[in-house]
Write a protein that holds these residues in place. Structure first.
Motif: not given
Length: 128
Positions: A51-52, A75-76, A111
């Motif tokens: 999530h984060s 956050t994502r 990411v």
């Protein structure tokens, strides 16, 4: 004395990231400064449902428990808004609502990989 001994801890979903040597991902302590430079990079495997990512800026204290200066939370959803990664200054927010927080941290976060095998690359650069 008007200065701190800051270091940072990187957490995913508020859990400290543990390396093979069983220590959480943390930067080195920069002694007696309000403008630390770390220039450190971490890369970790991301769970599919994360999530984060939180980066806590801490003040090392030899005589008592280390103080939390502040934190940033990514956050994502924020990462999804920046598919090529995020790089820039982020304001610190308080952890304790009774404490005033001033300062910001310079981060680079991205990411890597595909849905099945995603990794987080986080560079903790500096703060002020």
């Amino acid at each position: 004395t008007g200065s701190s001994d800051p270091y940072c801890i990187v957490k995913i979903d508020d859990e400290a990231i543990i390396r093979r040597c069983h220590l959480p991902h943390r930067t080195a302590t920069v002694w007696k400064t309000l403008s630390p430079f770390w220039g450190e990079e971490y890369e970790v495997q991301l769970q599919p449902g994360f999530h984060s990512i939180s980066i806590y800026v801490m003040d090392e204290d030899a005589l008592s428990r280390d103080d939390i200066i502040g934190k940033v939370c990514i956050t994502r959803d924020m990462l999804a808004e920046h598919p090529k990664g995020y790089s820039g200054w982020m304001s610190l927010s308080e952890v304790d609502p009774d404490e005033e927080v001033q300062g910001e941290i310079h981060l680079r976060v991205e990411v890597l990989g595909s849905q099945g095998s995603r990794r987080l690359r986080c560079s903790v650069l500096e703060a002020r």
